[in-house]
Design a protein around this motif. Structure first.
Motif, mmCIF file in Angstrom:
data_model
loop_
_atom_site.group_PDB
_atom_site.id
_atom_site.type_symbol
_atom_site.label_atom_id
_atom_site.label_comp_id
_atom_site.label_asym_id
_atom_site.label_seq_id
_atom_site.Cartn_x
_atom_site.Cartn_y
_atom_site.Cartn_z
ATOM 1 N N ALA A 338 0.810 -1.052 -0.086
ATOM 2 C CA ALA A 338 0.116 -0.006 0.018
ATOM 3 C C ALA A 338 0.970 1.244 0.099
ATOM 4 O O ALA A 338 0.569 2.225 -0.619
ATOM 5 C CB ALA A 338 -1.035 0.066 1.132
ATOM 6 N N LEU A 339 2.089 1.246 0.886
ATOM 7 C CA LEU A 339 2.921 2.341 0.782
ATOM 8 C C LEU A 339 3.417 2.536 -0.539
ATOM 9 O O LEU A 339 3.307 3.800 -1.112
ATOM 10 C CB LEU A 339 4.190 2.084 1.710
ATOM 11 C CG LEU A 339 3.886 2.200 3.258
ATOM 12 C CD1 LEU A 339 4.823 1.542 3.959
ATOM 13 C CD2 LEU A 339 3.534 3.525 3.702
ATOM 14 N N VAL A 340 3.739 1.502 -1.364
ATOM 15 C CA VAL A 340 4.490 1.418 -2.553
ATOM 16 C C VAL A 340 3.335 2.340 -3.747
ATOM 17 O O VAL A 340 3.679 3.047 -4.496
ATOM 18 C CB VAL A 340 4.974 0.176 -3.123
ATOM 19 C CG1 VAL A 340 5.370 0.227 -4.510
ATOM 20 C CG2 VAL A 340 6.128 -0.263 -2.091
ATOM 21 N N GLU A 341 2.106 1.723 -3.462
ATOM 22 C CA GLU A 341 1.196 1.997 -4.645
ATOM 23 C C GLU A 341 0.833 3.635 -4.309
ATOM 24 O O GLU A 341 0.793 4.252 -5.544
ATOM 25 C CB GLU A 341 -0.174 1.384 -4.408
ATOM 26 C CG GLU A 341 0.042 -0.218 -4.845
ATOM 27 C CD GLU A 341 -1.278 -0.898 -4.041
ATOM 28 O OE1 GLU A 341 -2.016 -0.516 -3.560
ATOM 29 O OE2 GLU A 341 -1.209 -2.303 -4.405
ATOM 30 N N ARG A 346 2.055 9.145 -7.037
ATOM 31 C CA ARG A 346 2.693 10.588 -7.253
ATOM 32 C C ARG A 346 4.066 10.289 -8.007
ATOM 33 O O ARG A 346 4.928 11.439 -7.934
ATOM 34 C CB ARG A 346 2.971 11.063 -5.850
ATOM 35 C CG ARG A 346 1.867 11.283 -4.859
ATOM 36 C CD ARG A 346 1.230 12.613 -5.225
ATOM 37 N NE ARG A 346 2.150 13.711 -4.883
ATOM 38 C CZ ARG A 346 2.132 14.270 -3.795
ATOM 39 N NH1 ARG A 346 1.292 13.775 -2.736
ATOM 40 N NH2 ARG A 346 3.257 15.087 -3.313
ATOM 41 N N GLY A 347 4.467 9.302 -8.630
ATOM 42 C CA GLY A 347 5.461 9.251 -9.648
ATOM 43 C C GLY A 347 6.692 9.165 -8.614
ATOM 44 O O GLY A 347 7.696 9.479 -9.337
ATOM 45 N N VAL A 348 6.749 8.562 -7.491
ATOM 46 C CA VAL A 348 7.869 8.480 -6.647
ATOM 47 C C VAL A 348 8.243 6.798 -6.650
ATOM 48 O O VAL A 348 7.460 6.061 -6.510
ATOM 49 C CB VAL A 348 7.536 8.908 -5.274
ATOM 50 C CG1 VAL A 348 8.704 8.291 -4.299
ATOM 51 C CG2 VAL A 348 7.263 10.234 -5.260
ATOM 52 N N ARG A 380 12.077 -10.406 -1.167
ATOM 53 C CA ARG A 380 13.003 -10.788 -2.000
ATOM 54 C C ARG A 380 12.416 -11.285 -3.205
ATOM 55 O O ARG A 380 13.088 -11.255 -4.394
ATOM 56 C CB ARG A 380 13.877 -11.847 -1.430
ATOM 57 C CG ARG A 380 14.809 -11.247 -0.307
ATOM 58 C CD ARG A 380 15.785 -12.509 0.032
ATOM 59 N NE ARG A 380 16.662 -11.954 1.278
ATOM 60 C CZ ARG A 380 16.725 -12.283 2.485
ATOM 61 N NH1 ARG A 380 15.299 -13.160 3.049
ATOM 62 N NH2 ARG A 380 17.550 -11.945 3.357
ATOM 63 N N ASP A 381 11.237 -11.794 -3.200
ATOM 64 C CA ASP A 381 10.522 -12.489 -4.407
ATOM 65 C C ASP A 381 10.077 -11.464 -5.326
ATOM 66 O O ASP A 381 9.702 -11.782 -6.575
ATOM 67 C CB ASP A 381 9.269 -13.346 -3.850
ATOM 68 C CG ASP A 381 9.831 -14.576 -3.490
ATOM 69 O OD1 ASP A 381 11.176 -14.838 -3.385
ATOM 70 O OD2 ASP A 381 8.934 -15.333 -2.687
ATOM 71 N N GLY A 382 10.101 -10.279 -5.036
ATOM 72 C CA GLY A 382 9.646 -8.977 -5.985
ATOM 73 C C GLY A 382 8.215 -8.884 -5.838
ATOM 74 O O GLY A 382 7.503 -9.679 -5.058
ATOM 75 N N GLY A 383 7.694 -7.864 -6.640
ATOM 76 C CA GLY A 383 6.155 -7.864 -6.653
ATOM 77 C C GLY A 383 5.766 -6.731 -5.372
ATOM 78 O O GLY A 383 4.834 -6.372 -5.198
ATOM 79 N N VAL A 384 6.778 -6.397 -4.485
ATOM 80 C CA VAL A 384 6.497 -5.467 -3.538
ATOM 81 C C VAL A 384 7.069 -4.163 -3.878
ATOM 82 O O VAL A 384 6.352 -2.984 -3.985
ATOM 83 C CB VAL A 384 7.011 -5.811 -2.089
ATOM 84 C CG1 VAL A 384 6.758 -4.796 -1.162
ATOM 85 C CG2 VAL A 384 6.332 -7.100 -1.783
ATOM 86 N N PHE A 385 8.524 -3.982 -4.241
ATOM 87 C CA PHE A 385 9.173 -2.954 -4.507
ATOM 88 C C PHE A 385 9.727 -2.859 -5.785
ATOM 89 O O PHE A 385 9.892 -3.520 -6.550
ATOM 90 C CB PHE A 385 10.556 -2.545 -3.406
ATOM 91 C CG PHE A 385 9.984 -2.444 -1.851
ATOM 92 C CD1 PHE A 385 9.291 -1.384 -1.330
ATOM 93 C CD2 PHE A 385 10.158 -3.667 -0.959
ATOM 94 C CE1 PHE A 385 8.996 -1.390 -0.058
ATOM 95 C CE2 PHE A 385 9.557 -3.361 0.264
ATOM 96 C CZ PHE A 385 9.086 -2.496 0.732
ATOM 97 N N ALA A 437 8.963 5.502 -11.020
ATOM 98 C CA ALA A 437 8.112 4.493 -10.569
ATOM 99 C C ALA A 437 7.834 3.508 -11.409
ATOM 100 O O ALA A 437 7.795 3.922 -12.842
ATOM 101 C CB ALA A 437 7.230 5.000 -9.843
ATOM 102 N N THR A 438 7.873 2.265 -11.044
ATOM 103 C CA THR A 438 7.288 1.141 -11.843
ATOM 104 C C THR A 438 5.829 1.263 -12.190
ATOM 105 O O THR A 438 4.995 1.426 -11.182
ATOM 106 C CB THR A 438 7.679 -0.247 -11.388
ATOM 107 O OG1 THR A 438 9.163 -0.147 -10.998
ATOM 108 C CG2 THR A 438 7.131 -1.402 -12.209
ATOM 109 N N ALA A 439 5.349 1.106 -13.255
ATOM 110 C CA ALA A 439 3.877 1.471 -13.533
ATOM 111 C C ALA A 439 2.940 0.509 -12.734
ATOM 112 O O ALA A 439 1.994 0.967 -12.136
ATOM 113 C CB ALA A 439 3.528 1.412 -15.070
ATOM 114 N N ALA A 440 3.322 -0.665 -12.729
ATOM 115 C CA ALA A 440 2.635 -1.662 -11.954
ATOM 116 C C ALA A 440 3.388 -2.802 -11.512
ATOM 117 O O ALA A 440 4.161 -3.146 -12.363
ATOM 118 C CB ALA A 440 1.210 -1.969 -12.936
ATOM 119 N N LEU A 441 3.170 -3.063 -10.443
ATOM 120 C CA LEU A 441 3.922 -4.401 -9.716
ATOM 121 C C LEU A 441 2.857 -5.545 -9.496
ATOM 122 O O LEU A 441 1.857 -5.505 -9.431
ATOM 123 C CB LEU A 441 4.309 -3.809 -8.325
ATOM 124 C CG LEU A 441 5.559 -3.019 -8.390
ATOM 125 C CD1 LEU A 441 5.952 -2.570 -6.743
ATOM 126 C CD2 LEU A 441 6.851 -3.578 -8.881
#
Length: 441
Positions: A338-341, A346-348, A380-385, A437-441
């Motif tokens: 949720a923090l990442v989203e 905001r493009g961060v 570590r698996d990705g999909g968060v950050f 920022a990555t468009a979508a994780l």
């Protein structure tokens, strides 16, 4: 992740509700405090001062307000001058400050405020010719409402990178509890009476290791392209770093960025804002200490900083250690997502860290260690950050991975030593801080 998959959708929904409510609360508290952050930025509409230079605005120093200073409920700092000492990560030729009355119960009246380069390390004396009077909307007096903040006009002053700066504030009356940052790891000063323009510092005495009222110092100039914010708990706050030595991991990261840029390396040029709060959690607000949760304070302490480009998030250990029950790893990871989203909206760019070991700490248990391992596996698996820094790997003892390596341990089995903080900063690949920022994780 193997636990609680069936409840993932429900957890996501609950976190979304928490985020919406928290964001509304803190947005209301900070209403009207937006600041310019673009190239050669014009002043905000309420600010008639002209820019002191051209360049880019960046936050060179920051500290999150994390509570009301004990013992100040009645008198506050009435009739006294507070002189904060802070350290710059990048330099500039123009500057402005942010003052906060977040925890005050009455309006905070500031009648005099100044900024100066410190004459020496840990000294309240100002370097010759550097003291500047601060104004707010052209006036020397500003009244900050309870829960609010005020941004000063821009002043022309040469602030070098890697230097100490003095910000002095005089308040003739009490606003009630003083808004402060508890663990400054830096001596603060006070003087009886109005002494904001005292260059000698002789009126000032040491008054604890807190930062009072001051929450940000921004600079305008050619040294930075934006701001990196470190969002974290006591490990980011640097609670066990040597006092007055600027050895927290965000300090060392700023040092690395400056050194790499000086060689012409293709690295981002960022001011570094340390928004760590000791005891902070992803999900829960601290009852007495720890401040509002990461979800609650993201807008204020990260997205509200000047020209922020990337956030490095190191949160989750306290969600494990301070939970009276066994923490749910899925809930922690959902909160991090949720923090990442919200940062992405905001493009961060969002860089995350794995959670460091705490074997041998009084809060350790095998069950809590299992939660830490599950959270780290998901990170570590990705999909968060957008990128991951393995703080766990950097500090863990190869002979006992549940614990800190002895030379990286401050002695409490949880917080790093100075060498440990340096190791964390060195674990960050500076190229991972680049990009959008990555468009979508």
């Amino acid at each position: 992740m193997t636990r609680h998959r069936g409840g993932y959708a429900l957890l996501s929904a609950l976190v979304a509700v928490i985020v919406a409510v928290s964001a509304g609360i803190y947005a209301a508290a900070d209403a009207g405090t937006a600041r310019p952050d673009t190239f050669a930025a014009p002043p905000a509409p309420h600010n008639p001062a002209q820019p002191a230079s051209t360049g880019v605005w960046a936050t060179t120093w920051a500290a999150a307000p994390d509570g009301a200073e004990p013992g100040t409920e009645t008198l506050g700092t009435a009739g006294r001058t507070v002189r904060n000492l802070v350290h710059t990560s990048v330099g500039g030729t123009g500057a402005r400050v942010t003052l906060s009355n977040l925890y005050g119960t009455r309006p905070l009246t500031v009648t005099h405020a100044t900024l100066a380069v410190a004459a020496a390390d840990d000294s309240p004396a100002a370097a010759a010719g550097t003291l500047r009077r601060l104004t707010f909307g052209g006036a020397t007096t500003v009244v900050v409402a309870p829960g609010g903040q005020a941004v000063s006009d821009t002043v022309a002053v040469a602030l070098p990178a890697d230097s100490d700066v003095l910000v002095s504030v005089y308040t003739p009356t009490s606003a009630g509890p003083v808004t402060f940052h508890r663990h400054a790891r830096q001596t603060g000063f006070t003087a009886d009476g109005e002494h904001t323009e005292d260059v000698t510092g002789t009126a000032f005495t040491a008054a604890g290791t807190h930062w009072r009222y001051l929450t940000a110092l921004d600079v305008l100039g050619p040294e930075a392209d934006g701001t990196l914010v470190a969002l974290g708990d006591s490990i980011t706050d640097g609670i066990t770093a040597t006092e007055g030595a600027d050895r927290r991991w965000p300090d060392i990261l700023a040092e690395r960025l400056r050194a790499a840029a000086a060689t012409g390396a293709d690295v981002p040029r960022y001011g570094v804002a340390n928004e760590g709060i000791s005891g902070n959690q992803v999900l829960a607000d601290g009852r007495e200490r720890g401040g509002p949760s990461g979800l609650s304070r993201l807008d204020r302490d990260v997205l509200g900083r000047t020209n922020v480009k990337v956030v490095v998030i190191d949160l989750g250990v306290n969600d494990i250690l301070r939970n009276r029950r066994l923490a749910d790893p899925d809930a922690i990871v959902t909160g991090l997502r949720a923090l990442v989203e919200r940062a992405h909206a905001r493009g961060v760019r969002a860089v995350g860290t794995t959670l460091t070991p705490f074997g041998g700490h009084r809060g350790y248990s095998g069950a809590r260690e299992a939660v830490r391992q599950q959270v780290n596996a998901a990170i570590r698996d990705g999909g968060v950050f957008d990128a991951v820094v393995d703080f766990d790997k950097a500090l863990r003892d190869p002979y006992d991975p549940r614990s800190l390596r002895p030379e990286y341990d401050s002695g409490d089995r949880l917080h790093p030593s100075d060498l440990g903080y340096r190791k964390l900063a060195e674990a960050i690949d500076l190229t991972d801080l680049k990009g959008s920022a990555t468009a979508a994780l």
